[in-house]
Design a protein around this motif. Structure first.
Motif, mmCIF file in Angstrom:
data_model
loop_
_atom_site.group_PDB
_atom_site.id
_atom_site.type_symbol
_atom_site.label_atom_id
_atom_site.label_comp_id
_atom_site.label_asym_id
_atom_site.label_seq_id
_atom_site.Cartn_x
_atom_site.Cartn_y
_atom_site.Cartn_z
ATOM 1 N N THR A 216 0.744 -1.036 -0.076
ATOM 2 C CA THR A 216 0.047 0.150 0.043
ATOM 3 C C THR A 216 0.744 1.135 -0.016
ATOM 4 N N VAL A 217 2.165 1.266 0.254
ATOM 5 C CA VAL A 217 2.870 2.178 0.361
ATOM 6 C C VAL A 217 3.004 2.631 -1.212
ATOM 7 N N ALA A 218 3.102 1.768 -2.058
ATOM 8 C CA ALA A 218 3.189 1.937 -3.533
ATOM 9 C C ALA A 218 1.857 2.542 -4.039
ATOM 10 N N LEU A 219 0.701 2.053 -3.319
ATOM 11 C CA LEU A 219 -0.628 2.567 -3.878
ATOM 12 C C LEU A 219 -0.666 4.000 -3.236
ATOM 13 N N LEU A 220 0.013 4.519 -2.403
ATOM 14 C CA LEU A 220 0.080 5.829 -1.925
ATOM 15 C C LEU A 220 0.759 6.665 -3.075
ATOM 16 N N TYR A 221 1.743 5.969 -3.780
ATOM 17 C CA TYR A 221 2.535 6.857 -4.512
ATOM 18 C C TYR A 221 1.675 6.663 -5.975
ATOM 19 N N GLY A 222 1.024 5.770 -6.353
ATOM 20 C CA GLY A 222 0.197 5.789 -7.397
ATOM 21 C C GLY A 222 -0.917 6.649 -7.350
ATOM 22 N N TYR A 223 -1.537 6.742 -6.264
ATOM 23 C CA TYR A 223 -2.482 7.939 -5.819
ATOM 24 C C TYR A 223 -1.856 9.334 -6.290
ATOM 25 N N LEU A 224 -0.697 9.379 -5.684
ATOM 26 C CA LEU A 224 -0.277 10.779 -5.734
ATOM 27 C C LEU A 224 0.220 11.142 -6.968
ATOM 28 N N HIS B 30 -1.590 22.075 -2.510
ATOM 29 C CA HIS B 30 -0.741 21.422 -1.796
ATOM 30 C C HIS B 30 0.494 21.743 -1.559
ATOM 31 N N ARG B 31 0.905 22.607 -2.209
ATOM 32 C CA ARG B 31 2.403 23.220 -1.974
ATOM 33 C C ARG B 31 2.468 23.977 -0.880
ATOM 34 N N PRO B 32 3.741 24.012 -0.082
ATOM 35 C CA PRO B 32 3.947 24.914 1.073
ATOM 36 C C PRO B 32 4.153 26.520 0.738
ATOM 37 N N ALA B 33 3.704 26.850 -0.653
ATOM 38 C CA ALA B 33 4.137 28.275 -0.898
ATOM 39 C C ALA B 33 2.991 28.578 -2.099
ATOM 40 N N PRO C 51 1.438 20.397 -10.818
ATOM 41 C CA PRO C 51 1.290 19.126 -10.340
ATOM 42 C C PRO C 51 0.749 19.100 -8.844
ATOM 43 N N ASP C 52 1.152 20.080 -8.157
ATOM 44 C CA ASP C 52 0.959 20.235 -6.837
ATOM 45 C C ASP C 52 -0.526 20.680 -6.543
ATOM 46 N N VAL C 53 -1.201 21.314 -7.519
ATOM 47 C CA VAL C 53 -2.649 21.621 -7.401
ATOM 48 C C VAL C 53 -3.464 20.681 -7.646
ATOM 49 N N GLU C 54 -4.131 20.100 -6.818
ATOM 50 C CA GLU C 54 -5.351 18.963 -6.917
ATOM 51 C C GLU C 54 -6.461 19.467 -7.265
ATOM 52 N N VAL C 55 -7.310 18.838 -8.493
ATOM 53 C CA VAL C 55 -8.728 19.466 -8.710
ATOM 54 C C VAL C 55 -9.304 18.137 -8.694
ATOM 55 N N VAL C 56 -10.590 18.142 -8.100
ATOM 56 C CA VAL C 56 -11.350 17.109 -7.569
ATOM 57 C C VAL C 56 -12.958 17.797 -7.983
#
Length: 618
Positions: free
Chosen positions: A370-378, A573-576, A553-558
């Protein structure tokens, strides 16, 4: 009962209900809420919660206070629990009651008579739990504001050594037994089990994939303790954690993030983390969020004497002053009806194999998949592809993503085979060549051998673009394959096949011979290169366009529906701060500026009404 689950959705009196709550200990009493009983302070706190826009409070029943001796359950404590739940209801709050609370803030507030016996396998302990569950459910039987019983906060931590020996069936049987006891006294009662991130990202048998007997699945989103090389509380990965956990848990049932927050940070960092994580979690289908916790604590009793920093993570100071995180949570509360999107079926499935989380621990078990699943999600998020997280049948999806598979059962292989035969495109990358290999008929190749020598395999190229592979981070050796029915479309630097493509029935399969997603598990590696471009290339191969187009890429759109309108929730999701161009479904284009870890709601329908975001849309 007032609360029920219908069609996978938590409802109250037949209408969808989004949990907008807070975890609660009184400032003065802390974990001695039931012994240092102060109903006046509790009533005032509940009134303040309701005035702030919350609709739920989570309470912890410290089992030892109620059940000090094996045959004696204290009626005065049950009466105090009833008073607390009724007081919450009078204020307009629903209650989640965490029933067998022993583990709290890193310490065991244990029963003096348990004497190390197993909560899950010792016959007497099971009988005592059943008796206590029966007494608690009977005490609250006529109160409509009980949302759910939580069987026990992160209960696997009560005895980690014993929990590690449990089979999934042991936990499932325990959940079914206690849930049945609760429902026998209070028919229709909803039951959940609150687990830390190891229930998704680790080996714990307490997790949403082992939820027999439960109505809701609950997970905790604290980046400090999550695997996956989360670089900091304000990193890109950190604020994706809670929504990822909600999506992964949601593949098994209605999911609530019932603990959410940050530790060891300043107030501005805590505020930014909460605003992005909470908004994204709701947009990604969480049935609700319950941050940790309402106020700072002044108590010096256990567990705070051993862990005094646990007293300082409230949304308010001990004297009631709101911290910056509360202001950000208040903004989420106001916008929650618009943030809580209901998404249509996506064209892409991120598939969770049956044994993504090892259940044996023997030498034949590979790492946690599931760690790989997290990166697939990202990567899917960063490529702005619209996807569902699926544990089960994947029929009807146009593209199925199986990232860095470490263990495929025959059922997994049959599902993938059937989907591809029916016309789907399947992308599968190999995480373990022994148990993650889908077989020659799907891969279009045969395994030849592994090697601990990665010479010539440090990168591969497809369509003139080279991608590097960090084999140390991949935690797997390079593998040589011999193509049979598959056509090599990407090669390693030494010319050996890296990626193969083949027709399969009416569909196609793209097989990558390396754990491409898991090898990103190094601090900074995800964002150091445009890895999302690999997923865009896979989607192009599958003929699946992005759901929205965004140049950051750091901006999520749902996208989805809320309040009977089509909307997009956009999260930075960016810290800036960022300024980005968006092309939304339907062709609307705009430039959007977002502060660090900020979010916005956009209306996608023509002639839009007021935006759901109380601060307005551009």
């Amino acid at each position: 009962m007032t609360f029920h689950v219908t069609g996978g959705r938590l409802c109250r009196d037949g209408r969808p209900f989004t949990v907008l709550g807070v975890n609660y200990h009184p400032a003065g009493a802390g974990c001695r809420i039931w012994t240092d009983w102060d109903p006046t302070a509790i009533k005032a706190d509940f009134g303040d919660m309701a005035a702030a826009g919350l609709n739920t409070v989570r309470l912890f029943v410290f089992w030892r206070d109620f059940h000090p001796e094996p045959g004696h359950i204290r009626p005065e404590m049950l009466a105090r629990l009833r008073t607390a739940v009724r007081t919450a209801g009078d204020a307009g709050l629903a209650c989640v009651v965490s029933l067998f609370t022993i583990w709290m803030n890193g310490q065991r507030l244990d029963l003096p008579w348990r004497a190390g016996r197993s909560l899950w396998r010792d016959p007497e302990m099971l009988d005592r739990q059943e008796a206590f569950a029966r007494a608690a459910a009977r005490e609250l039987a006529d109160l409509d504001d009980l949302l759910a019983f939580d069987l026990g906060d992160e209960i696997g931590n009560v005895d980690p050594a014993e929990a590690a020996l449990l089979a999934p069936g042991d936990v499932a049987a325990w959940q079914r037994r206690i849930a049945a006891t609760l429902r026998a006294e209070r028919p229709g009662t909803l039951v959940t089990q609150a687990n830390d991130a190891s229930g998704v990202l680790g080996r714990s048998v307490f997790g949403p994939d082992n939820a027999d007997g439960l109505d809701l699945v609950a997970t905790h989103g604290f980046p400090t303790w999550a695997p996956g090389s989360i670089e900091s509380t304000l990193s890109v990965k950190a604020t994706h954690l809670a929504p990822f956990l909600a999506r992964a848990a949601g593949a098994y049932g209605p999911a609530v993030v019932d603990e959410l927050g940050s530790y060891g940070v300043d107030e501005d960092t805590a505020a930014r983390y909460l605003r992005a994580a909470a908004a994204s979690a709701l947009a990604n289908g969480a049935q609700g969020v319950i941050p940790w916790c309402w106020r700072d604590i002044t108590s010096t009793a256990e567990p705070y004497r051993d862990r005094p920093m646990e007293r300082l993570v409230g949304l308010h100071t001990a004297d009631g002053g709101a911290k910056p995180a509360m202001a950000e949570y208040a903004r989420v509360l106001r916008a929650a009806p618009a943030l809580a999107l209901r998404r249509d079926r996506a064209p892409v499935a991120l598939y969770i194999p049956e044994r993504a989380r090892p259940r044996g621990g023997g030498y034949l078990d590979a790492g946690v998949g599931t760690v790989a699943l997290l990166y697939g999600y990202l990567l899917l998020k960063r490529a702005h592809l619209d996807f569902d997280v699926v544990a089960g049948d994947v029929g009807g999806y146009r593209l199925i993503v199986c990232p860095s598979t470490t263990h495929l059962t025959l059922t997994d292989i049959e599902r993938i085979d059937a989907a591809a035969t029916g016309g789907a495109a399947v992308y599968l990358s190999l995480g373990d060549h022994l148990h993650g290999f889908p077989g020659e008929p799907l891969a279009g190749a045969r395994l030849v051998d592994f090697s601990l020598n990665a010479d010539g395999r440090s990168g591969f190229s497809w369509d003139g673009r080279r991608w590097e592979v960090d084999w140390a981070a991949a935690a797997a050796p390079p593998v040589t394959v011999r193509p049979t029915t598959g056509e090599p479309v990407a090669g390693y630097d030494d010319g050996s096949p890296a990626v193969l493509a083949r027709r399969h029935g009416a569909g196609r399969i793209l097989f990558a011979t390396m754990p491409l997603e898991r090898q990103l598990d190094r601090p900074g590696r995800l964002t150091a290169a445009p890895w999302e471009g690999w997923y865009r290339r896979v989607a192009d191969w599958a003929g699946v366009p992005p759901g929205a187009r965004c140049d950051v890429p750091d901006v999520e759109v749902v996208t989805g529906r809320s309040q009977d309108r089509r909307r997009a929730v956009v999260v930075n999701h960016r810290p800036a701060p960022v300024e980005t161009g968006l092309t939304l479904p339907g062709g609307r284009r705009l430039r959007l500026r977002l502060d660090a870890k900020d979010w916005r709601i956009l209306d996608l329908d023509p002639d839009p009404g007021p935006a759901g975001d109380p601060d307005g849309a551009p």
